[in-house]
Design an enzyme around this catalytic site. Sequence first.
Site, PDB file in Angstrom:
ATOM      1  N   PRO A 372       0.825  -1.211   0.000  1.00 57.36           N
ATOM      2  CA  PRO A 372       0.000   0.000   0.000  1.00 57.36           C
ATOM      3  C   PRO A 372       0.858   1.261   0.000  1.00 57.36           C
ATOM      4  CG  PRO A 372      -0.672  -1.535   1.724  1.00 57.36           C
ATOM      5  CD  PRO A 372       0.631  -2.027   1.204  1.00 57.36           C
ATOM      6  N   SER A 694     -13.491 -13.164  -2.375  1.00 58.42           N
ATOM      7  CA  SER A 694     -13.324 -13.487  -0.957  1.00 58.42           C
ATOM      8  C   SER A 694     -14.527 -13.107  -0.104  1.00 58.42           C
ATOM      9  CB  SER A 694     -12.070 -12.789  -0.406  1.00 58.42           C
ATOM     10  OG  SER A 694     -12.193 -11.390  -0.498  1.00 58.42           O
ATOM     11  N   LYS A 737      -6.026  -7.883   5.776  1.00 61.09           N
ATOM     12  CA  LYS A 737      -7.400  -8.003   6.265  1.00 61.09           C
ATOM     13  C   LYS A 737      -7.436  -8.102   7.786  1.00 61.09           C
ATOM     14  CE  LYS A 737      -9.071 -10.281   2.048  1.00 61.09           C
ATOM     15  NZ  LYS A 737      -9.581 -11.535   1.457  1.00 61.09           N
TER      16      LYS A 737
END
Length: 787
Positions: A372, A694, A737
């Site tokens: 990121p 997902s 996540k």
Amino acid sequence: MAKLPDLPDHEHPPQDAISIPDVLPVIALRDAVLFPFAIIPLTVGRDISVRAVDDALSGDRLVLVLTQKDPQSENPKPEELYQTGCVAHIMRMLKLPDGTIRILIQGMSRARVDYFTRTEPSFEARLTPLEEPDPGESELEAKAFVRSIKQGLERVSTIGKQISPEVILITSGLEDPLRLADLAASNLGLDAADAQNVLETIDAMPRLRRVHELLEREIALAEMQEQISSQVRGEIDRNQREFLLRQQLRTIQQELGEIDDVELEIAEYREKAAALGLSQEAREAVDRQLRRLGTMHPESAESSVARTWLDWMTSLPWATISDDNLDIAAARSILDEDHFDLEKVKERILEFLAVRQLRPESKGPILCFVGPPGVGKTSLGRSIARALGREFARSSLGGVRDEAEIRGHRRTYVGALPGRIIQGLSQAGTSNPVFMLDEVDKLGADVRGDPSSALLEVLDPEQNDSFRDHYLGVVYDLSKVLFIATGNVTDTIQPAFLDRMEVIRLSGYTEEEKLEIARRHLIPRQVEENGLSARGLKFTSAAIVRLISDYTREAGLRNLEREIGSVCRKVAVQVAEGRRSIGRVSPPAVERFLGPPRHLMDRPLERDRIGVATGLAYTPVGGEVLLVEAIPLAGKGNLELTGSLGEVMKESATAALSLARARSTEFGITENWFAKHSLHIHVPAGGVPKDGPSAGATILSAIISAASGRSVRHDLAMTGEITLRGDVLPVGGIKEKVLAALRVGITEVLMPAENERDLIDLPQSARKKLKFVFVSTVDEVLKAAIR
């Protein structure tokens, strides 16, 4: 040009035999004037003119041709046209595939518009033909003008005016003064205003006089143009003569032992090239170019191109190589000093150093940092260069679409330059820098080529030792360069390009890691940049945690550093105004400086809800927590999806619904429930696109909850792809996540059993704060998620 066919089923009658009616269609010309007896081709494209031609062809093939006052006007009005024009006969016509018409017309007679009888859908006007006058008593003067005009046309054609020999031949045998005047005016290439002035001049002697004046002006202009051309040719001859004299002077100076400036320059280039350690090919290319430079005029364009090429060749570090710092302990100390955590990257760099110690001739790896924004990919490249003791070069490739940006432009183009790789090496000054290729995932491609394909050779250790830049035209060895690429995602990187790189993923930071990084790096840097280092400004741990949790929500550190800098600037304002400066920044001070918290770190749901499940997603900027809402509607089993869902996510929702319908009784749903109800599934933040498989387990949980009336646990976040067999398949982005769930206060995370191995990448502190549920089937998902 295509031949214009004769109009079908008609003969072209003699001009004198055609009777001109009182009303005719009108064609407007932009920047040309038609004269009687002149034959010109026209391309008719405007709808209003095409209709006028059609009207003429359906009648007697006559049309009135008028000239526009403003040639730029696309749709002229009647008042924007000259009122005197020429009646023309359409001799031939050809329709083209694009809808335009090619016509061949012959002027017949001058005519004046009385008024327009129609302006839509085409122009039509009532006209009065204008009779040609007789020269009368001035017959002798008219003959003099005729002779002068004939001589003038011959003169102007010999000094550069483009007049066809056929026209000169016709004028030599033409005795009618008015026809001669019109013929001359139509072939002189006059401006539309001057030509229109001749057309509007009806009387014989004024017309002859006006044409004679215009012809004399064209002769004067042609003579002036010929004089200028002669001067230019003389200048070129003089330059050639000067060049020959310079060559003779150079020979004389060589005989006398003297050397001119060009020879000094060439000698300087030779000296530089000799000290560079050029390859055999490069040395021959430089010698060849220096020989050419010695034969060129010093001020010629080719001489400038040759000098620029030689400047680039002699500025490159052909044999300049910096010594690597192979002290692994020192390199580890530098990496730890510059960056907290990032153990995988540090370990890979130390492995590289160890291999170089044992095998110095080994080729460097091609690393690709993916993660990121704000996690330190670019700054990590600088730190690696510092640890290795190498120079650092960087090139941002975001938005680059031209292949020449990588391989360079060929020297035949104006303003040609080497590619970014060669430019970076020239700036670095060594042949073995750490070269960072930033934002490789944002490379583009268009008609100018694909830059990522050009990079295939650069990033292949098996062939980059013979890289050939188009501008240099010789081989340059890139095998000693340590290339490091960066990007946010790998999906947009060309597969062949990605295959040449060793991908190292950098995930987001936990709260504890951000706290430590802020203490070690961010706060000292911002305090220094804002002039507060002498004041000893300190941030308490609680204040830093407040900044992390309430004012930033990101995987990286960029916004956190901005907020720290904002606090420092507020303190700097107090110091500059002479007010008492604070020495410690506490949580109340953070809120006083930055205002109310921008992000509330509450759980997405405060209580269990029916039809609402909490899912985890992976995005280019880190992990995100999203809610999946399902609500039953009266209907017949239809499915409606909203929330900017991508195709893969829509397919996951369809599969979840099919699985729920097939096993409805097993899941505790009343019989025929789906036959009487439709479902609307929505994922909030509808303006943000979402995709990926997902979310299958989350969508199934929301559907079963809505259909059975049982609530879904609000403190459980889940991820996993489901199949129609009821299996739960592994997914990617587990670390991102899990960190997103931890960031918003989730206490339990459900994930596929095969993803348990990915937890090794999680910090120990994160694993202690969360409870993990590993599942292999949807039955286990529903057992853990549904109350």
